[in-house]
Motif scaffolding. Structure first.
Motif, PDB file in Angstrom:
ATOM      1  N   SER A 169       7.595  -2.764  -6.566  1.00 16.09           N
ATOM      2  CA  SER A 169       7.347  -1.948  -5.356  1.00 16.09           C
ATOM      3  C   SER A 169       8.539  -1.978  -4.404  1.00 16.09           C
ATOM      4  N   HIS A 205       3.942  -7.362   0.402  1.00 10.58           N
ATOM      5  CA  HIS A 205       3.089  -7.458  -0.799  1.00 10.58           C
ATOM      6  C   HIS A 205       1.878  -8.311  -0.453  1.00 10.58           C
ATOM      7  N   ASN A 239      -2.072  -5.238  -2.841  1.00  6.66           N
ATOM      8  CA  ASN A 239      -2.169  -3.973  -3.570  1.00  6.66           C
ATOM      9  C   ASN A 239      -1.560  -4.144  -4.953  1.00  6.66           C
ATOM     10  N   ILE A 254      -6.284  -5.311  -4.207  1.00  9.97           N
ATOM     11  CA  ILE A 254      -6.549  -4.808  -2.854  1.00  9.97           C
ATOM     12  C   ILE A 254      -7.503  -5.760  -2.128  1.00  9.97           C
ATOM     13  N   TYR A 288      -1.308  -2.113   6.198  1.00 14.06           N
ATOM     14  CA  TYR A 288      -1.676  -1.448   4.940  1.00 14.06           C
ATOM     15  C   TYR A 288      -1.343   0.049   4.905  1.00 14.06           C
ATOM     16  N   ARG A 292       1.947   3.300 -11.131  1.00 12.58           N
ATOM     17  CA  ARG A 292       0.507   3.010 -11.215  1.00 12.58           C
ATOM     18  C   ARG A 292       0.020   3.127 -12.652  1.00 12.58           C
ATOM     19  N   ASP A 295      -6.623  -2.142  -9.804  1.00 17.80           N
ATOM     20  CA  ASP A 295      -5.914  -2.114  -8.510  1.00 17.80           C
ATOM     21  C   ASP A 295      -6.783  -2.763  -7.438  1.00 17.80           C
ATOM     22  N   ASP A 296      -8.089  -2.514  -7.505  1.00 21.25           N
ATOM     23  CA  ASP A 296      -8.986  -3.049  -6.478  1.00 21.25           C
ATOM     24  C   ASP A 296      -9.033  -4.575  -6.475  1.00 21.25           C
ATOM     25  N   HIS A 354      -4.057   5.325   0.901  1.00 12.06           N
ATOM     26  CA  HIS A 354      -5.457   4.972   0.692  1.00 12.06           C
ATOM     27  C   HIS A 354      -6.157   6.130  -0.006  1.00 12.06           C
ATOM     28  N   TRP A 389       0.818  -1.228   0.000  1.00 14.11           N
ATOM     29  CA  TRP A 389       0.000   0.000   0.000  1.00 14.11           C
ATOM     30  C   TRP A 389       0.844   1.266   0.000  1.00 14.11           C
ATOM     31  N   GLU A 439       1.009   3.545  -2.160  1.00 11.54           N
ATOM     32  CA  GLU A 439       0.228   4.668  -2.691  1.00 11.54           C
ATOM     33  C   GLU A 439      -0.583   5.322  -1.576  1.00 11.54           C
ATOM     34  N   ASP A 482       1.102   9.018   0.972  1.00 15.44           N
ATOM     35  CA  ASP A 482       1.782   7.916   0.281  1.00 15.44           C
ATOM     36  C   ASP A 482       3.189   7.751   0.832  1.00 15.44           C
TER      37      ASP A 482
END
Ligand SMILES: Nc1nc2c(ncn2[C@@H]2O[C@H](COP(=O)(O)O)[C@@H](O)[C@H]2O)c(=O)[nH]1
Ligand SMILES: [Zn+2]
Ligand SMILES: [Zn+2]
Length: 560
Positions: free
Chosen positions: A99, A83, A86, A415, A269, A339, A411-412, A43, A39, A41, A52
C-alpha cells in the motif's frame, strides 16, 4: 454540483446530495489526511466515504489548479498511521509494503510518522529504509529515532525539520512530532517533545527567516506534547503563525492555542479530509513581530467527507469539468488490481447483522465488542479440550471498525481485527481469575479522549455521520449529518467467566501478548505466593485469525 458518483457497492444507501458551502481560501491553505490505516480503497459499504485514493489524487489536482488560479499557497500533509486496519496494508507479509507505493503516488508537501509505523521492528526499519527516503526532506520525525543496524548509530527516521518555500512565496519551517508513545519497537527511540524543544538544533531552526511554522505530527492537538511545541515556538516568535496538523485520536478536531496558533486533526480511515485556510500569514502590518502580537489570524477549517460528490463540488471550477485525472485513474486501477492479487474480496461467511464498535454499549447485542467477548473468544480461541476451563481477555482497542451485515470478506478481517498478537496464558486459581478483568480495567491507560459526544439537533433526512463541535463550535463538518452515537467501552473485554467453580479450582487465564506488560504484574499482585510464567496458548490463532476462524465456523455455508 457534480453528480454523486458512488464507488460504494451496489445497494449501499446513498446520502441525499446537499448544497456544500464553498471553501474559504486564505494566504495559505492546507489539506490533511491522518490515520488512514490502509483505507486507500475508501469505504465501499459507506457511500459518504466511498472515494478512493485515486479520487483523492484527482481532487488534489483540481485544488492545486484552483490555488494557481487564486495565486494562493496550498500544502498537502499527512500525519501518520498508514496501516493496521485494512487488507490493502495488512494482507502482505510486511505491513504496508504493497500500500505504501500507492500512497507515494500522491504528492505530499509534509508527512510524519505514526505509532503504528513503530510497533514492529521490521515495519519501523521499512519506514526508515524505504518509505522515508522516497519523500526527501518532506518526511519529518523531529523526535523519533531508529538504531541503524548497519552503522549502529541512533538516527532520525526521517528529517528533524524542513524549511521550504511554497509556490507563491510562503516560507515554511516544518517539524514532525509524535506524542510520547511508550509502546515502540526496541530498535526505535521516541524523545519527549519537552526534551526536543530544548535541543540546539531546534533552537537554531527557530533562527531561520520564515513566514510560518507547520507542525505535522501524529499527536493529539489538545495533548500536552502538542502544546509544548507550540509554546516553544511562540516563546521565540511572539506572533509568527503556527499551524499544527495532528492526529492519532481518530477524531475531527480543531483548537485555538492563541490568536496566531491553531491545531487541527482530520479524523481517520480516509473518512475525512481536513481543509484549513489561514489568512494573515503575509500581513503587511506585521513588519516586526511585536506589531502583530495578539492579532487574530483569519482561519477557517472544514472536515470534508471523502466522496466523489464532495471532491467534484469543491474541486471543479465548473460542474461540467472532467473530474478524473490520468494519475487518479491509474491509482484506482492499481488499488483494484492489488485487491484482486490479495484476494481481499473473498467471502468467508455471512454476517447475520451489523455489529458496531462504538455506537452501542458493550452489553448490547449490536455491539461488536459483545460479539467478540461472548462468541468469538469462546468459539475461536478457548480450547475446550484442555483440562481447565478457559477465560480469554483482549483489549478493546484491538477491534478497529464496525462489522456490517452481509458478506464478510477476507478484507473485513483486517478492517475489524488487523493485529497478529499471540494468545498467552497462565493457569491460576479461580480466586485470581475472577479479579483479573477489573484490575486490568482500573489500570492507568491513555484512554482515547474522543471529545464530547455530540448531540446536534438531528434532522431525519440527514444521513448519519460526524457532527463535530470544536473550538470554533459546530459548522466544521462540510456535509451536514445526523449524529451517530458514541459510547465508551471498557479498555479490556473478556469471554464469560467460567461458572460453578470453587476459589481453588484452576482456570486458564488467556490474553494477548500485546499487553503482557500489564497482565504479569496484575497476576503477581493477585497471587503473590506464585511465580507464573506466561505460556503460548495456541499457535494457530491470533487477534486477526480468531475472527476468520469464528466466521468460518459460525457464519459460512449460509448465502447472504
Ligand atoms: N491488540 C493490539 N492492539 C493494538 C496494537 N497496536 C495498537 N493497538 C491498539 O490500538 C490503539 C492505538 O491505535 P491508534 O490508531 O489510535 O494509534 C492502542 O491503544 C491499542 O489499543 C497491537 O499490535 N495489538
Ligand atoms: Zn490511528
Ligand atoms: Zn495512532
Amino acid at each position: 454540483h457534480g453528480t454523486f458518483e458512488k464507488r460504494a457497492q451496489p445497494g449501499v444507501p446513498q446520502p441525499v446530495p446537499v448544497d456544500l458551502r464553498p471553501l474559504t481560501w486564505g494566504d495559505v491553505n492546507i489539506i490533511q489526511t491522518t490515520d488512514t490505516h490502509g483505507w486507500l480503497e475508501g469505504h465501499i459499504q459507506e457511500a459518504s466515504y466511498s472515494a478512493d485514493f485515486g479520487d483523492f489524487a484527482s481532487f488534489l489536482y483540481h485544488m492545486r489548479q484552483q490555488a494557481d488560479h487564486r495565486r494562493k499557497d496550498l500544502m498537502v500533509v499527512d500525519s501518520g498511521d498508514l496501516h493496521d486496519g485494512n487488507g490493502l496494508s495488512d494482507a502482505t507479509p510486511l505491513d504496508a509494503s504493497a500500500s505504501n507505493p500507492l500512497f507515494e503516488k500522491v504528492n505530499y508537501d509534509a508527512l510524519s510518522i505514526g505509532n503504528h509505523e513503530l510497533y514492529l521492528n521490521d515495519v519501523a526499519e521499512d519506514t526508515y529504509k524505504n518509505f522515508a527516503p522516497k519523500w526527501g526532506r518532506r518526511y519529518l520525525t523531529s523526535n523519533v529515532f531508529i538504531k541503524d543496524a548497519l552503522t549502529n548509530k541512533t538516527v532520525p527516521i526521517g528529517n528533524l525539520y524542513n524549511k521550504f518555500r511554497l509556490k507563491y512565496g510562503t516560507k515554511v519551517m516544518s517539524y514532525g512530532f509524535l506524542y510520547n508513545f511508550d509502546g515502540a519497537a526496541n530498535n526505535t527511540v521516541i524523545e519527549p517533545s519537552s526534551t526536543t524543544v530544548t535541543l540546539p538544533w531546534f533552537k537554531k531552526s527557530l533562527e531561520e527567516d520564515v513566514d510560518m511554522y507547520l507542525i505535522v505530527g501524529h499527536i493529539p492537538v489538545r495533548w500536552a506534547e502538542a502544546k509544548t511545541v507550540v509554546k516553544a515556538i511562540r516563546k521565540a516568535h511572539p506572533s509568527k503563525p503556527i499551524i499544527l496538523m495532528g492526529g492519532h485520536l481518530h477524531v475531527r478536531d480543531f483548537t485555538v492555542y492563541d490568536p496566531r496558533a491553531v491545531g487541527m486533526s482530520a479524523g481517520r480511515y480516509l473518512e475525512t479530509v481536513g481543509w484549513m485556510s489561514v489568512d494573515g500569514v503575509h500581513d503587511k502590518a506585521c513588519k516586526v513581530e511585536a506589531d502583530c502580537v495578539g492579532k487574530h489570524l483569519k482561519v477557517t477549517r472544514r472536515y470534508l467527507d471523502n466522496n466523489v460528490y464532495t471532491y467534484k463540488t469543491h474541486g471543479l471550477a465548473h460542474p461540467k469539468q472532467k473530474f478524473d485525472t490520468w494519475k487518479g485513474r491509474q491509482i484506482t486501477t492499481e488499488i483494484t488490481q492489488l485487491r484482486k492479487t490479495l484476494n481481499l474480496a473473498e467471502t468467508l461467511g455471512c454476517a447475520p447483522q451489523d455489529y458496531y464498535l462504538s455506537q452501542y454499549a458493550y452489553t448490547d447485542s449490536r455491539s461488536l465488542l459483545n460479539l467478540i467477548a461472548n462468541e468469538v473468544l469462546p468459539v475461536a480461541v478457548i480450547n475446550a479440550t484442555r483440562p481447565n476451563p478457559g477465560y480469554a481477555i483482549v483489549n478493546s482497542g484491538s477491534q478497529r471498525f464496525d462489522l456490517f451485515k452481509g458478506p464478510f470478506t477476507y478484507d473485513d478481517t483486517f478492517i475489524v481485527s488487523p493485529f497478529h498478537d499471540d494468545f498467552v496464558y497462565v493457569t491460576v486459581p479461580y480466586s485470581v481469575a475472577k479479579n483479573v478483568l477489573s484490575e486490568l480495567n482500573n489500570a492507568p491507560y491513555q484512554k482515547r479522549d474522543l471529545g464530547e459526544e455530540l448531540t446536534h439537533a438531528s434532522n431525519a433526512t440527514l444521513t448519519p455521520g460526524y457532527v463535530t463541535k470544536d473550538d470554533y463550535g459546530y459548522g466544521g463538518d462540510d456535509w451536514p449529518h445526523s449524529p451517530i452515537p458514541y459510547v465508551n467501552a471498557p479498555n479490556y473485554i473478556a469471554s464469560p467467566l467460567p461458572t460453578g467453580l470453587a476459589d481453588t479450582d484452576l482456570v486458564d487465564v488467556i490474553w494477548l501478548s500485546f499487553f503482557s506488560d500489564l497482565m504479569d504484574p496484575i497476576i503477581k499482585k493477585l497471587d503473590p505466593t506464585h511465580t507464573y510464567v506466561d505460556q503460548s496458548y495456541r499457535n494457530d490463532i491470533d487477534t486477526n485469525t480468531m475472527l476468520s476462524a469464528f466466521v468460518k465456523a459460525k457464519w459460512s455455508g449460509t448465502t447472504c
